[in-house]
Design an enzyme around this catalytic site. Structure first.
Site, PDB file in Angstrom:
ATOM      1  N   ASP A  87       0.830  -1.203   0.000  1.00  0.00           N
ATOM      2  CA  ASP A  87       0.000   0.000   0.000  1.00  0.00           C
ATOM      3  C   ASP A  87       0.866   1.256   0.000  1.00  0.00           C
ATOM      4  O   ASP A  87       1.786   1.384   0.809  1.00  0.00           O
ATOM      5  CB  ASP A  87      -0.851  -0.004   1.284  1.00  0.00           C
ATOM      6  CG  ASP A  87      -2.230   0.559   1.083  1.00  0.00           C
ATOM      7  OD1 ASP A  87      -2.562   0.945  -0.048  1.00  0.00           O
ATOM      8  OD2 ASP A  87      -2.990   0.577   2.068  1.00  0.00           O
ATOM      9  N   GLU A 185     -14.371   0.577  -1.204  1.00  0.00           N
ATOM     10  CA  GLU A 185     -14.555   0.562   0.255  1.00  0.00           C
ATOM     11  C   GLU A 185     -15.707   1.469   0.674  1.00  0.00           C
ATOM     12  O   GLU A 185     -15.825   2.614   0.210  1.00  0.00           O
ATOM     13  CB  GLU A 185     -13.255   1.029   0.948  1.00  0.00           C
ATOM     14  CG  GLU A 185     -13.426   1.095   2.475  1.00  0.00           C
ATOM     15  CD  GLU A 185     -12.125   1.197   3.251  1.00  0.00           C
ATOM     16  OE1 GLU A 185     -11.034   1.154   2.638  1.00  0.00           O
ATOM     17  OE2 GLU A 185     -12.207   1.313   4.490  1.00  0.00           O
TER      18      GLU A 185
HETATM   19  O1  KIV Z   1      -4.772  -0.568   4.302  1.00  0.00           O
HETATM   20  C1  KIV Z   1      -5.638  -1.448   4.213  1.00  0.00           C
HETATM   21  O2  KIV Z   1      -5.655  -2.419   4.969  1.00  0.00           O
HETATM   22  C2  KIV Z   1      -6.646  -1.296   3.176  1.00  0.00           C
HETATM   23  C3  KIV Z   1      -7.799  -2.229   3.183  1.00  0.00           C
HETATM   24  C4  KIV Z   1      -8.762  -1.835   4.245  1.00  0.00           C
HETATM   25  C5  KIV Z   1      -8.433  -2.352   1.854  1.00  0.00           C
HETATM   26  O3  KIV Z   1      -6.537  -0.425   2.364  1.00  0.00           O
END
Ligand code: KIV
Length: 284
Positions: A87, A185
């Protein structure tokens, strides 16, 4: 046995084609990655939820690219079969396409197979630059936790007609920009269904109903590590927080009543060495 996924296979994975939904679970270290792998999930997301569920922050805004890279590397050291997505944290893809590509590359070099970033049209120049650098991008729209201050908190999005229509357009724009999959989301189920129908790439929902091409939950939420926050969309499959506290409580009790460690949990020397040591040090 989990299969190993490729980006093109994940991208064209549409439940309308008769396949079962993709399963994505977050993980942040080697043991959690091993558990998600053993469970047969398709994808692991090293999410910026790291900030809240592991590092103790109130929101996701506090983690850096280096934090995510450190945890991606820990996950990859477990050699999991699921496809690993790293991420992009807040401010790592907001200022320029060049900086976004460099930050995405840091996560790839740490072991991620793709990156995820939040936002719609505003992020398209960054998405295109990252895709042009041959780094697969997963989009994330709807309730985007990195926009918590701008949104006025963690609130369900696209509940009104025009907001929903805009979100459907944003999803199409992301697909056109080259994302291979989109996390949806915190949006009404009908909006998620319409987006899933409208885009040629897979959608993965969290708080977005049943009509997506997959579902994702946060590791600590689904295993019930804590009760502090429990959004409606979280289903708990265990109560590891309570079970863990109870187990540690039993350890504390055993220590205090001197039943831990037991004989079989202790290393011994031979009785001759023990006697010689005692004679030398106790008589001194
Ligand atoms: O950072 C995360 O865990 C997420 C999920 C909630 C999709 O973006």
């Amino acid at each position: 046995m989990t299969k190993s996924w490729t980006v093109p296979a994940l991208s064209r994975h549409k439940v309308a084609g008769g396949v079962s939904p993709l399963v994505m679970v977050t993980a942040y270290d080697a043991p959690s990655a091993r558990m998600v792998d053993a469970a047969g999930a398709d994808l692991i997301l090293v999410g910026d939820t790291l900030a809240m569920v592991v590092l103790g922050y109130e929101d996701t805004l506090q983690v850096t690219v280096q934090d995510i890279a450190y945890h991606v590397a820990a996950v990859r050291r477990a050699r999991p079969t699921p496809f690993v997505v790293g991420d992009m944290p807040w401010m790592s893809y907001h200022t320029s396409p060049k900086e976004s590509v460099e930050n995405a590359a840091t996560l790839i070099r740490a072991g991620a197979q793709a990156i995820k970033l939040e936002g719609g049209r505003k992020r398209i120049p960054m998405i295109e630059a990252i895709v042009n650098a041959e780094i697969p991008v997963m989009g994330h729209i709807g309730l985007t936790p990195q926009s918590t201050h701008a949104m006025g908190g963690f609130k369900v999005q696209a509940k009104e007609l025009e907001a929903a229509a805009t979100l459907i357009d944003e999803a199409k724009a992301l697909a056109d920009a080259g994302v291979f999959s989109i996390v949806l989301e915190g949006i009404p189920d009908v909006v998620a269904e319409l987006i899933t129908e409208a885009v040629p790439v897979s959608t993965i929902g969290i708080g977005a109903g049943r009509g997506c091409d997959g579902q994702v939950l946060v590791f600590h939420d689904l295993l019930g590590f804590e009760e502090r926050m429990r959004p409606k969309f979280v289903r708990r499959y265990a109560a590891l927080g309570a079970d863990g506290a109870a187990a540690i409580g039993r350890f504390a009790e055993d220590v205090r009543n001197r039943t831990f460690p037991a004989d079989e949990e202790i290393y011994h020397t031979s009785s001759e060495v023990a006697a010689a040591l005692q004679a030398r040090f106790r008589s001194a």
